[in-house]
Scaffold this motif. Structure first.
Motif, PDB file in Angstrom:
ATOM      1  N   LYS A 144       1.295  -5.410   0.617  1.00 11.96           N
ATOM      2  CA  LYS A 144       2.142  -6.649   1.363  1.00 11.96           C
ATOM      3  C   LYS A 144       2.433  -5.127   2.332  1.00 11.96           C
ATOM      4  O   LYS A 144       3.510  -4.485   2.671  1.00 11.96           O
ATOM      5  CB  LYS A 144       3.217  -6.700   0.850  1.00 11.96           C
ATOM      6  CG  LYS A 144       3.236  -8.392  -0.097  1.00 11.96           C
ATOM      7  CD  LYS A 144       3.962  -9.311  -0.406  1.00 11.96           C
ATOM      8  CE  LYS A 144       4.181 -10.259  -1.303  1.00 11.96           C
ATOM      9  NZ  LYS A 144       5.141 -11.621  -1.791  1.00 11.96           N
ATOM     10  N   TRP A 145       1.687  -4.045   2.285  1.00 10.39           N
ATOM     11  CA  TRP A 145       2.056  -3.269   2.975  1.00 10.39           C
ATOM     12  C   TRP A 145       2.226  -3.255   4.776  1.00 10.39           C
ATOM     13  O   TRP A 145       3.326  -2.470   5.305  1.00 10.39           O
ATOM     14  CB  TRP A 145       0.464  -2.111   3.137  1.00 10.39           C
ATOM     15  CG  TRP A 145       0.526  -0.603   3.144  1.00 10.39           C
ATOM     16  CD1 TRP A 145       0.963   0.076   4.522  1.00 10.39           C
ATOM     17  CD2 TRP A 145       1.367   0.423   2.482  1.00 10.39           C
ATOM     18  NE1 TRP A 145       1.167   1.136   4.066  1.00 10.39           N
ATOM     19  CE2 TRP A 145       2.017   1.650   2.761  1.00 10.39           C
ATOM     20  CE3 TRP A 145       2.051   0.412   1.237  1.00 10.39           C
ATOM     21  CZ2 TRP A 145       2.496   2.586   1.976  1.00 10.39           C
ATOM     22  CZ3 TRP A 145       2.483   1.140  -0.037  1.00 10.39           C
ATOM     23  CH2 TRP A 145       3.187   2.743   1.355  1.00 10.39           C
ATOM     24  N   GLU A 189       3.653  -5.568   5.379  1.00 15.90           N
ATOM     25  CA  GLU A 189       4.843  -6.118   5.613  1.00 15.90           C
ATOM     26  C   GLU A 189       6.364  -4.800   6.102  1.00 15.90           C
ATOM     27  O   GLU A 189       7.063  -4.417   6.473  1.00 15.90           O
ATOM     28  CB  GLU A 189       5.738  -7.282   4.967  1.00 15.90           C
ATOM     29  CG  GLU A 189       4.516  -8.389   4.542  1.00 15.90           C
ATOM     30  CD  GLU A 189       5.102  -8.829   4.155  1.00 15.90           C
ATOM     31  OE1 GLU A 189       6.693  -9.586   4.001  1.00 15.90           O
ATOM     32  OE2 GLU A 189       4.604 -10.096   3.677  1.00 15.90           O
ATOM     33  N   LEU A 190       5.448  -3.910   5.297  1.00 17.15           N
ATOM     34  CA  LEU A 190       6.579  -2.398   5.291  1.00 17.15           C
ATOM     35  C   LEU A 190       6.665  -1.680   6.274  1.00 17.15           C
ATOM     36  O   LEU A 190       7.462  -1.155   7.120  1.00 17.15           O
ATOM     37  CB  LEU A 190       5.776  -1.189   3.843  1.00 17.15           C
ATOM     38  CG  LEU A 190       5.966  -1.491   2.847  1.00 17.15           C
ATOM     39  CD1 LEU A 190       5.535  -1.106   1.561  1.00 17.15           C
ATOM     40  CD2 LEU A 190       7.708  -2.110   2.043  1.00 17.15           C
ATOM     41  N   LEU A 223       9.472  -5.861   5.244  1.00 18.50           N
ATOM     42  CA  LEU A 223      10.282  -6.223   3.344  1.00 18.50           C
ATOM     43  C   LEU A 223      10.900  -3.838   3.283  1.00 18.50           C
ATOM     44  O   LEU A 223      11.131  -3.267   3.734  1.00 18.50           O
ATOM     45  CB  LEU A 223       8.892  -5.775   2.532  1.00 18.50           C
ATOM     46  CG  LEU A 223       8.301  -6.795   1.351  1.00 18.50           C
ATOM     47  CD1 LEU A 223       7.184  -6.157   1.193  1.00 18.50           C
ATOM     48  CD2 LEU A 223       9.108  -7.125   1.102  1.00 18.50           C
ATOM     49  N   ASP A 224      11.880  -4.474   2.598  1.00 16.43           N
ATOM     50  CA  ASP A 224      12.525  -3.362   1.990  1.00 16.43           C
ATOM     51  C   ASP A 224      11.779  -1.851   0.582  1.00 16.43           C
ATOM     52  O   ASP A 224      11.549  -2.749   0.651  1.00 16.43           O
ATOM     53  CB  ASP A 224      14.092  -3.361   1.411  1.00 16.43           C
ATOM     54  CG  ASP A 224      14.829  -2.204   0.791  1.00 16.43           C
ATOM     55  OD1 ASP A 224      15.424  -1.119   1.435  1.00 16.43           O
ATOM     56  OD2 ASP A 224      14.236  -1.716  -0.222  1.00 16.43           O
ATOM     57  N   TYR A 225      11.492  -1.439   1.518  1.00 14.95           N
ATOM     58  CA  TYR A 225      10.885  -0.311   0.285  1.00 14.95           C
ATOM     59  C   TYR A 225      10.936  -0.027  -1.072  1.00 14.95           C
ATOM     60  O   TYR A 225      10.391  -0.499  -1.420  1.00 14.95           O
ATOM     61  CB  TYR A 225      10.760   1.356   0.974  1.00 14.95           C
ATOM     62  CG  TYR A 225       9.734   2.205   0.915  1.00 14.95           C
ATOM     63  CD1 TYR A 225       8.190   2.282   1.348  1.00 14.95           C
ATOM     64  CD2 TYR A 225       9.786   3.046  -0.118  1.00 14.95           C
ATOM     65  CE1 TYR A 225       7.619   3.063   0.821  1.00 14.95           C
ATOM     66  CE2 TYR A 225       8.932   3.466  -0.616  1.00 14.95           C
ATOM     67  CZ  TYR A 225       7.780   4.196  -0.450  1.00 14.95           C
ATOM     68  OH  TYR A 225       6.891   5.002  -0.677  1.00 14.95           O
ATOM     69  N   TYR A 279      10.758  -3.247  -2.485  1.00 22.79           N
ATOM     70  CA  TYR A 279       9.036  -3.432  -3.136  1.00 22.79           C
ATOM     71  C   TYR A 279       8.874  -2.806  -4.219  1.00 22.79           C
ATOM     72  O   TYR A 279       8.098  -2.919  -4.747  1.00 22.79           O
ATOM     73  CB  TYR A 279       8.367  -3.449  -1.554  1.00 22.79           C
ATOM     74  CG  TYR A 279       6.581  -3.733  -1.498  1.00 22.79           C
ATOM     75  CD1 TYR A 279       6.610  -4.701  -1.827  1.00 22.79           C
ATOM     76  CD2 TYR A 279       5.669  -3.005  -1.469  1.00 22.79           C
ATOM     77  CE1 TYR A 279       5.247  -5.202  -2.136  1.00 22.79           C
ATOM     78  CE2 TYR A 279       4.612  -3.167  -1.656  1.00 22.79           C
ATOM     79  CZ  TYR A 279       4.340  -4.443  -2.151  1.00 22.79           C
ATOM     80  OH  TYR A 279       3.003  -4.476  -1.871  1.00 22.79           O
ATOM     81  N   ARG A 280       9.225  -0.843  -3.937  1.00 19.01           N
ATOM     82  CA  ARG A 280       8.431  -0.031  -5.396  1.00 19.01           C
ATOM     83  C   ARG A 280       8.668  -1.197  -5.906  1.00 19.01           C
ATOM     84  O   ARG A 280       8.438  -0.871  -7.734  1.00 19.01           O
ATOM     85  CB  ARG A 280       9.117   1.555  -4.832  1.00 19.01           C
ATOM     86  CG  ARG A 280       9.271   1.781  -5.904  1.00 19.01           C
ATOM     87  CD  ARG A 280       9.660   2.913  -6.011  1.00 19.01           C
ATOM     88  NE  ARG A 280      11.176   3.192  -5.901  1.00 19.01           N
ATOM     89  CZ  ARG A 280      11.779   2.518  -6.992  1.00 19.01           C
ATOM     90  NH1 ARG A 280      10.951   2.236  -8.641  1.00 19.01           N
ATOM     91  NH2 ARG A 280      13.036   2.506  -7.517  1.00 19.01           N
ATOM     92  N   GLN A 313       9.475  -4.372  -7.508  1.00 21.41           N
ATOM     93  CA  GLN A 313       8.557  -5.308  -6.832  1.00 21.41           C
ATOM     94  C   GLN A 313       7.879  -4.738  -7.876  1.00 21.41           C
ATOM     95  O   GLN A 313       6.519  -6.119  -8.923  1.00 21.41           O
ATOM     96  CB  GLN A 313       8.408  -6.405  -5.937  1.00 21.41           C
ATOM     97  CG  GLN A 313       9.893  -6.534  -5.583  1.00 21.41           C
ATOM     98  CD  GLN A 313       9.750  -7.765  -3.983  1.00 21.41           C
ATOM     99  OE1 GLN A 313       8.802  -7.801  -3.660  1.00 21.41           O
ATOM    100  NE2 GLN A 313      10.609  -7.708  -3.085  1.00 21.41           N
ATOM    101  N   CYS A 314       6.799  -3.570  -7.067  1.00 24.68           N
ATOM    102  CA  CYS A 314       5.168  -3.511  -7.588  1.00 24.68           C
ATOM    103  C   CYS A 314       5.315  -3.105  -9.186  1.00 24.68           C
ATOM    104  O   CYS A 314       3.917  -3.196  -9.797  1.00 24.68           O
ATOM    105  CB  CYS A 314       4.950  -2.972  -6.680  1.00 24.68           C
ATOM    106  SG  CYS A 314       4.423  -3.391  -4.897  1.00 24.68           S
ATOM    107  N   PRO A 369       6.137   2.939   7.629  1.00 25.47           N
ATOM    108  CA  PRO A 369       7.253   2.131   7.042  1.00 25.47           C
ATOM    109  C   PRO A 369       7.796   2.976   6.526  1.00 25.47           C
ATOM    110  O   PRO A 369       7.798   4.212   7.693  1.00 25.47           O
ATOM    111  CB  PRO A 369       6.345   2.151   4.819  1.00 25.47           C
ATOM    112  CG  PRO A 369       5.153   2.774   5.319  1.00 25.47           C
ATOM    113  CD  PRO A 369       4.943   2.707   6.190  1.00 25.47           C
TER     114      PRO A 369
END
Length: 202
Positions: A43-44, A46-47, A52-54, A57-58, A60-61, A111
């Motif tokens: 989903k890069w 979206e960054l 997406l909040d960085y 997302y970190r 989530q990954c 991002p």
């Protein structure tokens, strides 16, 4: 010079962005690299768009990865910007342009993390204007971000020339009246297009 202003993309124009190659710096095996790339880059875009909040997302990954890959993933999210290596011939061109008083501008998808890290970049201090996508929640090749650049810095598209490594981004620039070129690394081709030859003896 054929143009009053030169507009640059960042990734693969000013600095080399190769996601898999950068990821290899944090991995012990190709298998680990492949898994990290599949999760982190999913989903890069979206960054880049800023939807997406960085940090979110970190997290989530990290949750989606095996425990053994937590450390390399964390290291990547903290350190990937340091691996976007400058492209020397482009840096020289920017230095020559600004040295002769030609305004240069940046229009780049990136991002918020990258945009924040670049705020104090000595190179970007040479630029008359800088536009990163995520803080604006706009991305190339959508026209709105180009129009934001023109409006914010009072630029006339026909007086600008744009360099980007992706054809869709170049096509939008042209549709809005800004001459543009897909950058392939051939800096002499760029010099010819903008009417800015290399200094004698260079």
């Amino acid at each position: 010079m054929k143009y009053r202003n030169i507009v640059f993309d960042y990734g693969n124009v000013i600095g080399k962005f190769d996601g898999r190659q950068m990821m290899q710096s944090f991995c012990d095996t190709e298998e680990d690299c492949g898994l990290l790339c599949s999760v982190i880059f999913e989903k890069w875009a979206e960054l880049d768009r800023g939807t997406l909040d960085y940090e979110a997302y970190r997290q989530q990954c990290i949750q989606r990865l095996p425990d053994a890959l937590t450390a390399p993933a964390e290291a990547f999210f903290r350190g990937w910007t340091d691996l976007v290596r400058p492209i020397p011939q482009t840096i020289r061109l920017i230095e020559e342009l600004t040295g002769q008083g030609v305004p240069v501008y940046l229009l780049s998808n990136a991002p918020t993390f990258f945009a924040d890290r670049m705020k104090d970049s000595p190179l970007l201090k040479r630029f008359s204007g800088v536009v990163f996508s995520a803080p604006l929640k706009m991305v190339k090749p959508e026209p709105a971000i180009y129009e934001y650049l023109f409006r914010t810095y009072d630029l006339k598209p026909e007086e600008c020339f744009f360099l980007d490594d992706l054809e869709p981004n170049v096509n939008t620039a042209r549709s809005l009246g800004m001459d543009s070129m897909v950058f392939t690394g051939d800096i002499e081709k760029v010099r010819s297009a903008i009417g800015f030859p290399a200094p004698k003896g260079a």
